[in-house]
Design a protein around this motif. Structure first.
Motif, PDB file in Angstrom:
ATOM      1  N   PRO A 149      13.939  -9.877   8.443  1.00  0.00           N
ATOM      2  CA  PRO A 149      13.295  -8.650   9.484  1.00  0.00           C
ATOM      3  C   PRO A 149      11.707  -7.785   8.796  1.00  0.00           C
ATOM      4  N   PRO A 150      10.881  -7.927   9.920  1.00  0.00           N
ATOM      5  CA  PRO A 150       9.750  -7.423   9.467  1.00  0.00           C
ATOM      6  C   PRO A 150      10.060  -5.779   8.917  1.00  0.00           C
ATOM      7  N   ALA A 151       8.837  -5.752   8.041  1.00  0.00           N
ATOM      8  CA  ALA A 151       9.332  -4.489   7.186  1.00  0.00           C
ATOM      9  C   ALA A 151       7.242  -3.097   7.816  1.00  0.00           C
ATOM     10  N   GLU A 152       7.711  -2.581   7.970  1.00  0.00           N
ATOM     11  CA  GLU A 152       7.004  -1.463   7.941  1.00  0.00           C
ATOM     12  C   GLU A 152       6.373  -0.761   6.755  1.00  0.00           C
ATOM     13  N   ASN A 153       4.526  -0.986   6.180  1.00  0.00           N
ATOM     14  CA  ASN A 153       4.195  -0.880   4.885  1.00  0.00           C
ATOM     15  C   ASN A 153       3.399   0.719   5.023  1.00  0.00           C
ATOM     16  N   PHE A 154       3.790   1.856   3.890  1.00  0.00           N
ATOM     17  CA  PHE A 154       2.694   2.353   4.052  1.00  0.00           C
ATOM     18  C   PHE A 154       1.741   2.649   2.787  1.00  0.00           C
ATOM     19  N   TYR A 155       0.714   2.724   3.264  1.00  0.00           N
ATOM     20  CA  TYR A 155      -0.043   2.417   1.516  1.00  0.00           C
ATOM     21  C   TYR A 155      -1.482   3.749   1.138  1.00  0.00           C
ATOM     22  N   VAL A 156      -1.287   3.695   0.167  1.00  0.00           N
ATOM     23  CA  VAL A 156      -2.415   5.291  -0.454  1.00  0.00           C
ATOM     24  C   VAL A 156      -3.174   4.559  -1.703  1.00  0.00           C
ATOM     25  N   MET A 162       3.367   9.457   4.776  1.00  0.00           N
ATOM     26  CA  MET A 162       3.993   9.653   6.177  1.00  0.00           C
ATOM     27  C   MET A 162       3.818   9.064   7.440  1.00  0.00           C
ATOM     28  N   ARG A 163       2.338   8.538   7.316  1.00  0.00           N
ATOM     29  CA  ARG A 163       1.404   8.348   8.325  1.00  0.00           C
ATOM     30  C   ARG A 163       0.638   6.998   8.096  1.00  0.00           C
ATOM     31  N   PRO A 164       0.751   5.705   8.865  1.00  0.00           N
ATOM     32  CA  PRO A 164      -0.160   4.702   8.273  1.00  0.00           C
ATOM     33  C   PRO A 164      -1.672   5.126   7.523  1.00  0.00           C
ATOM     34  N   ARG A 165      -2.180   3.598   6.833  1.00  0.00           N
ATOM     35  CA  ARG A 165      -2.863   3.598   6.150  1.00  0.00           C
ATOM     36  C   ARG A 165      -4.233   4.571   7.292  1.00  0.00           C
ATOM     37  N   ARG A 193      -1.105   0.475  12.465  1.00  0.00           N
ATOM     38  CA  ARG A 193      -0.146   0.381  11.655  1.00  0.00           C
ATOM     39  C   ARG A 193      -0.535  -1.014  11.015  1.00  0.00           C
ATOM     40  N   GLU A 194      -0.386  -1.064   9.810  1.00  0.00           N
ATOM     41  CA  GLU A 194       0.480  -2.372   9.265  1.00  0.00           C
ATOM     42  C   GLU A 194       2.571  -2.771   8.592  1.00  0.00           C
ATOM     43  N   PHE A 195       2.030  -3.785   9.001  1.00  0.00           N
ATOM     44  CA  PHE A 195       3.616  -4.323   8.668  1.00  0.00           C
ATOM     45  C   PHE A 195       3.664  -6.089   8.140  1.00  0.00           C
ATOM     46  N   SER A 196       4.670  -6.494   7.197  1.00  0.00           N
ATOM     47  CA  SER A 196       4.173  -7.989   6.996  1.00  0.00           C
ATOM     48  C   SER A 196       5.524  -8.342   6.836  1.00  0.00           C
ATOM     49  N   ASP A 251      -3.185  -4.604  -5.092  1.00  0.00           N
ATOM     50  CA  ASP A 251      -3.141  -3.295  -5.596  1.00  0.00           C
ATOM     51  C   ASP A 251      -4.420  -2.185  -4.932  1.00  0.00           C
ATOM     52  N   GLY A 252      -5.461  -2.784  -4.186  1.00  0.00           N
ATOM     53  CA  GLY A 252      -6.707  -2.257  -3.971  1.00  0.00           C
ATOM     54  C   GLY A 252      -7.317  -2.442  -4.447  1.00  0.00           C
TER      55      GLY A 252
END
Lengths: 361, 361
Positions: free
Chosen positions: B186-193, B356-359, B168-171, B137-138
């Motif tokens: 199915p792949p997921a697109e992930n957004f981190y702060v 709402m935008r990628p890391r 972008r980040e995906f998993s 978690d960073g």
């Protein structure tokens, strides 16, 4: 949000499964310390104190302590309302309730003691005599004349019903929210042996009038939560209400395969949340696992056909509901065919023949 | 069948939710007596005795006692295999593991102490310096030069990575059965702060090579269970593996909206049952509830948009994962729009803009 559930059987357990996803503190009262729901919920020791501490009180079954429910009702916490529980305390009350709403049911009469019951039954030709209190899963019901010995000597009031020749049995499981919103799950067709549900499937067809009867029942005292109503379709075409179950119900276990089961919607309703309309698979069948210990379960084969749910009861007694299997399929035909395979895996070769046709009466 | 889970956080709790439907006796070991999973599973006091009594041992998290896992491995009960846990004990080991399988990752070097780390980072221009052990978690990650003070004085080995500009980040969350069957959700697109997942959605696109890398990873030591692999897609088009999580994973929480979640399939896999292919909704978004107490949750509004899952943690600390909301939608656009509304309900007006935008890196 704290919920107190009166009764700790498998219905409370499954409610608790769904509650565990929601921010609900789930408390169960059951005098039996080995009740299945304690596997999931927190145990209340003093039911009256637990009523005081809860935000909402509900029940998983009719055979709960009415005094506790009455106390919850007095504090404005009981959902569904007490009236529905009270009519279930006696089959005679329940029939009178249906009559008062002009809901057709099997023609019945009240007998004062077993000798009058015999006289009334004699007059009907074939009849079913039922002990008014505490009956479920076929207990306390006797076909006359074949099983007349069962109620011989009984001194209290008895319910005597005409024996009706039945084409099929179906049920409607519905949820009513506090705002009066009513959602009906698709009707299920149900198959019983000796009064115990063995398997069912959904969807099936139900006539318009059946929905209308459920509406009348839930509006009577403004029902809140999940309710099930069982119907007979007689060979002569009559639609007769057999029973109301003011709670989640075995004929709705298939809804665990939707994304808003009868258990989740019951919880939502009693907490004043909106009823959720589920996305529905094309067909689901449900097969009860009766009287079998886990060790005797052909788990691998069952899991290949459907999803196995286990109630973790302390002991596998005959006829006891130990778990069930839900089968999702592309059509009711496929669901029924898979249910047949599950039935023979669980009960052996001969059993399915007995239950793949509707109950005789 | 008895399962011992090492670690009692929300991942174990959600595993336990799914286990409660299956005939699994769910035992949890966690030194923290207030761990969320004790709400659902039975608590083991002596972890070594619990390993002996279990049929299968798994872990919900990498930061578990390796000696207990090693004992379970020796008894042939640990799933997934120990190798995957060991590489996660050090970010340096993990990078070396990727290199050994010729899996591209962010260019990295090992530094002996903080001063060497500064020299290497300096040579890279911009870099990320990471403490090898115990990070998630960073935590334990520092952008160089901006956050250089964070690792100043650190005496042990450090991981120094080039700063990569990320599109972008995906998993990929996958499940491998004992029979070698591999299913990919199915792949997921992930957004981190700040290194913490805030929200994600599925499905998104992932290139073929990403699937190939996961296959290489799981075949190395014959993985059994659910695994997650995090990827960066760099602005220059490179596909880089960032991390392997040998367990159920936050980026797969959306699978609770299918009929065979990552949690259920993990359980199925570790018990040698067949992996179940889920029916998939068109799109699902997931929003983490971070640092908020239940009292501050706008539950009614959230429930109108999606399904709220609550972990019942003892205390709402900043950045702590307290629960999440899953949103089922007809398209990814609708899912993202609803996620945006959920984010502003939870975090206020400004927060969504940040995530709402990628890391950025």
């Amino acid at each position: 949000m704290r919920l107190l559930v009166l009764g700790g059987g498998q219905l409370a357990l499954m409610m608790c499964w769904e509650a565990s996803r929601l921010p609900i503190d789930f408390v169960v009262y059951d005098p039996d310390s080995s009740a299945p729901a304690f596997r999931c919920g927190r145990r209340a020791v003093d039911p009256f104190a637990a009523v005081e501490e809860a935000d909402v009180v509900t029940f998983e079954f009719e055979n709960v302590d009415v005094e506790v429910a009455r106390y919850a009702e007095r504090l404005g916490k009981l959902k569904p309302p007490l009236g529905y529980l009270l009519v279930k305390k006696s089959r005679l009350e329940e029939r009178a309730f249906f009559d008062s709403l002009k809901i057709p049911t099997v023609p019945w009469r009240r007998a004062r003691g077993w000798e009058e019951a015999v006289r009334i039954a004699e007059g009907m030709g074939r009849a079913v005599v039922k002990i008014p209190a505490g009956g479920y899963d076929g207990k306390g019901q006797f076909i006359y004349p074949r099983e007349a010995a069962g109620f011989r000597g009984y001194g209290g009031d008895l319910l005597v019903e005409e024996y009706v020749d039945i084409r099929r049995e179906f049920s409607l499981v519905a949820v009513r929210g506090e705002d009066g919103d009513v959602y009906f799950y698709p009707p299920a067709e149900n198959f019983y042996v000796d009064g115990i549900l063995v398997w069912n499937y959904a969807p099936t067809k139900a006539p318009e009038e059946a929905y209308e009867y459920v509406h009348r029942l839930v509006e009577r005292w403004r029902y809140v939560g999940t309710v099930a109503v069982e119907f007979f379709e007689a060979r002569d075409g009559r639609i007769l209400v057999n029973e109301i179950a003011p709670r989640v119900h075995n004929t709705g276990h298939w809804t665990l395969e939707t994304d808003a089961s009868q258990f989740e919607n019951h919880l939502r309703a009693v907490f004043g949340m909106r009823i959720r309309r589920p996305r529905l698979p094309p067909a689901v069948a449900m097969v009860n696992i009766l009287g079998l210990s886990f060790e005797r379960l052909p788990l691998g084969e069952l899991e290949a056909l459907g999803r196995v749910y286990w109630y973790f009861k302390a002991e596998a007694r005959p006829r006891r509901k130990m778990g069930h299997v839900n089968i999702v399929a592309g059509s009711v035909e496929e669901a029924a065919a898979k249910a047949r395979r599950v039935l023979s895996l669980i009960y052996g070769r001969e059993f399915p023949k007995l239950v793949m046709r509707p109950r005789g009466g």
